[in-house]
Every structure is written in C-alpha cells, then in structure tokens.
Write a protein that holds these residues in place. Structure first.
Motif, PDB file in Angstrom:
ATOM      1  N   ALA A 113      25.431  -9.528 -19.593  1.00  0.00           N
ATOM      2  CA  ALA A 113      25.287 -10.898 -20.096  1.00  0.00           C
ATOM      3  C   ALA A 113      26.212 -11.844 -19.350  1.00  0.00           C
ATOM      4  O   ALA A 113      25.812 -12.951 -18.959  1.00  0.00           O
ATOM      5  CB  ALA A 113      25.573 -10.932 -21.590  1.00  0.00           C
ATOM      6  N   ILE A 114      27.445 -11.423 -19.134  1.00  0.00           N
ATOM      7  CA  ILE A 114      28.400 -12.252 -18.395  1.00  0.00           C
ATOM      8  C   ILE A 114      27.902 -12.497 -16.975  1.00  0.00           C
ATOM      9  O   ILE A 114      27.951 -13.621 -16.461  1.00  0.00           O
ATOM     10  CB  ILE A 114      29.789 -11.592 -18.395  1.00  0.00           C
ATOM     11  N   ILE A 115      27.381 -11.457 -16.346  1.00  0.00           N
ATOM     12  CA  ILE A 115      26.872 -11.595 -14.978  1.00  0.00           C
ATOM     13  C   ILE A 115      25.718 -12.591 -14.925  1.00  0.00           C
ATOM     14  O   ILE A 115      25.648 -13.438 -14.022  1.00  0.00           O
ATOM     15  CB  ILE A 115      26.432 -10.221 -14.439  1.00  0.00           C
ATOM     16  N   SER A 116      24.806 -12.531 -15.898  1.00  0.00           N
ATOM     17  CA  SER A 116      23.683 -13.470 -15.914  1.00  0.00           C
ATOM     18  C   SER A 116      24.155 -14.911 -16.057  1.00  0.00           C
ATOM     19  O   SER A 116      23.647 -15.823 -15.394  1.00  0.00           O
ATOM     20  CB  SER A 116      22.723 -13.131 -17.058  1.00  0.00           C
ATOM     21  N   ILE A 117      25.140 -15.135 -16.922  1.00  0.00           N
ATOM     22  CA  ILE A 117      25.665 -16.485 -17.126  1.00  0.00           C
ATOM     23  C   ILE A 117      26.343 -16.998 -15.852  1.00  0.00           C
ATOM     24  O   ILE A 117      26.136 -18.136 -15.433  1.00  0.00           O
ATOM     25  CB  ILE A 117      26.630 -16.509 -18.318  1.00  0.00           C
ATOM     26  N   LEU A 118      27.134 -16.142 -15.223  1.00  0.00           N
ATOM     27  CA  LEU A 118      27.828 -16.553 -13.997  1.00  0.00           C
ATOM     28  C   LEU A 118      26.846 -16.765 -12.847  1.00  0.00           C
ATOM     29  O   LEU A 118      27.027 -17.677 -12.036  1.00  0.00           O
ATOM     30  CB  LEU A 118      28.885 -15.515 -13.621  1.00  0.00           C
ATOM     31  N   ARG A 119      25.816 -15.948 -12.779  1.00  0.00           N
ATOM     32  CA  ARG A 119      24.812 -16.149 -11.721  1.00  0.00           C
ATOM     33  C   ARG A 119      24.101 -17.485 -11.912  1.00  0.00           C
ATOM     34  O   ARG A 119      23.875 -18.215 -10.942  1.00  0.00           O
ATOM     35  CB  ARG A 119      23.799 -15.005 -11.718  1.00  0.00           C
ATOM     36  N   TYR A 120      23.761 -17.804 -13.149  1.00  0.00           N
ATOM     37  CA  TYR A 120      23.102 -19.082 -13.401  1.00  0.00           C
ATOM     38  C   TYR A 120      24.013 -20.238 -12.980  1.00  0.00           C
ATOM     39  O   TYR A 120      23.561 -21.212 -12.368  1.00  0.00           O
ATOM     40  CB  TYR A 120      22.722 -19.215 -14.878  1.00  0.00           C
ATOM     41  N   ALA A 121      25.296 -20.123 -13.295  1.00  0.00           N
ATOM     42  CA  ALA A 121      26.247 -21.152 -12.888  1.00  0.00           C
ATOM     43  C   ALA A 121      26.313 -21.263 -11.369  1.00  0.00           C
ATOM     44  O   ALA A 121      26.338 -22.372 -10.815  1.00  0.00           O
ATOM     45  CB  ALA A 121      27.627 -20.846 -13.469  1.00  0.00           C
ATOM     46  N   ARG A 122      26.351 -20.119 -10.701  1.00  0.00           N
ATOM     47  CA  ARG A 122      26.429 -20.134  -9.228  1.00  0.00           C
ATOM     48  C   ARG A 122      25.188 -20.771  -8.615  1.00  0.00           C
ATOM     49  O   ARG A 122      25.290 -21.597  -7.690  1.00  0.00           O
ATOM     50  CB  ARG A 122      26.592 -18.702  -8.715  1.00  0.00           C
ATOM     51  N   LEU A 123      24.018 -20.420  -9.126  1.00  0.00           N
ATOM     52  CA  LEU A 123      22.786 -20.940  -8.565  1.00  0.00           C
ATOM     53  C   LEU A 123      22.621 -22.441  -8.794  1.00  0.00           C
ATOM     54  O   LEU A 123      21.874 -23.105  -8.081  1.00  0.00           O
ATOM     55  CB  LEU A 123      21.585 -20.183  -9.145  1.00  0.00           C
ATOM     56  N   ASN A 124      23.315 -22.954  -9.804  1.00  0.00           N
ATOM     57  CA  ASN A 124      23.212 -24.377 -10.132  1.00  0.00           C
ATOM     58  C   ASN A 124      24.492 -25.139  -9.811  1.00  0.00           C
ATOM     59  O   ASN A 124      24.685 -26.245 -10.306  1.00  0.00           O
ATOM     60  CB  ASN A 124      22.834 -24.543 -11.600  1.00  0.00           C
TER      61      ASN A 124
END
Length: 206
Positions: free
Chosen positions: A190-201
C-alpha cells in the motif's frame, strides 16, 4: 512570500506504536524524495499508549526501508488533530469508523490505507490512458492531493477488496515476529502504491 502549506496526511491505528508509525515514517521518507516540504505525515492512535516509542520490530521495518524511527512518541487521536488533516489513512475499517465518530465531516477524506492504495492504482491506470489520449489535466501537486480523496472515492466501485479483511492491516502488538512480518506484507504494498502515485504526478524538474 510564505511557502505553500504542505499536504497533511494522518495515519491511524490503535496504540500508535506498531502500524501507524510505520506508515507515517515510510510515507514521509518517500514523499520527501518526491516533493521536499510538500507533505507532512503524522500519526495517532484511537487508544494510544501515550508517550510510548515505536515498538522495536516496527522500528526495524522503518529503518530497513529507509525511514527514521527516532523522536517518536505515541499520541491520542483527537478532533483537533483531525481538524488539521487533508487525508486520513487508517489501518482497519474499525479505525475508520472511530475517526468518523470523532469527526463525521471527514467521511470523504478517510480511507483504510490498503483501500486508498487500490484506488490510486485504478486512478494511475486511468490517467495513463488519458495521457496517451492527450487529455491529462495539468495541476500542481498540492492541489492534486487535496482533490485526491474525491477522485479516489469516485473509483471505489472499481477497487473493491475481494474480502473485507483485505482492507485491514493486522495488529502485531504483543504477538510474534511472524505477525510483524504479516503486517509488513500487508502494509508495504500500500505504501509503495501511494509513493508511486506521488512520483508519477510529481512536478517536472525545472
């Protein structure tokens, strides 16, 4: 000119010594890499062991993934804490209910962390297709994140858990190392998904 107000994220569990501190410190460490000073991540407990440090096995997980477990003291969740928060991420559906008992106005800004991560995965895929179509909206990170709860909730029906238990993170307190490993297995993706979304945006480097 004052710097922009950071996006405030609150993670919530029961004692605020095992699960929510892991989420707090790892989200903060990762988001600092994406947008320095753009986020403030904190945590609290619905029945906090006030003043206690992070449990040693949880601290080990934090350090393993590049966060810091220093200078932490458990604190009790209050309406005042909630009032200064943009997004609330709870460790279980029960915690979400307890947050809303304190402040029902947070209904559309409170999620279990695993549920929120699945929603972001759906949004990520939708936005990827939009970018290919040339229709991606342009916005700054803080505006995006403050509008994110409503956008995430709009895809809730596309990100439902197969089992309601898949929304929760196990409580390892006073249990074996295996339970801490299970917590890590449930929380880390879950943490990885949130951080990936932040990185992509994240804003493009100037």
């Amino acid at each position: 000119m004052e710097p922009p107000t950071p996006v405030r994220i609150l993670t919530v569990c029961t004692g605020n010594i095992c699960r929510s501190p892991v989420a707090e410190r790892l989200l903060q460490a990762g988001l600092d890499q994406v947008l320095p000073h753009g986020f403030e991540v904190a945590s609290a407990g619905t029945r906090a062991m006030v003043g206690e440090p992070i449990q040693p096995l949880s601290a080990d997980i934090i350090r393993t993934f590049g966060g810091s477990a220093h200078d932490f003291a458990s604190r009790q969740l209050t309406r005042e804490i909630l009032g200064a928060t943009d997004i609330v991420l709870t460790m279980t559906a029960k915690h979400r209910g307890e947050v809303l008992e304190l402040d029902a106005s947070l209904l559309k800004r409170t999620f279990t962390i695993r549920e929120f991560a699945r929603m972001l995965d759906v949004l990520e895929e939708r936005e990827r297709l939009q970018k290919h179509g040339g229709n991606a909206p342009a916005t700054d990170s803080r505006t995006l994140w403050r509008g994110l709860p409503a956008r995430a909730a709009s895809v809730r029906h596309l990100s439902l858990a197969a089992d309601a238990a898949d929304n929760d993170v196990i409580d390892p307190f006073r249990r074996s190392e295996d339970h801490y490993r299970q917590m890590e297995d449930e929380l880390a993706p879950a943490i990885i998904s949130i951080l990936r979304y932040a990185r992509l945006n994240a804003p493009a480097a100037g």
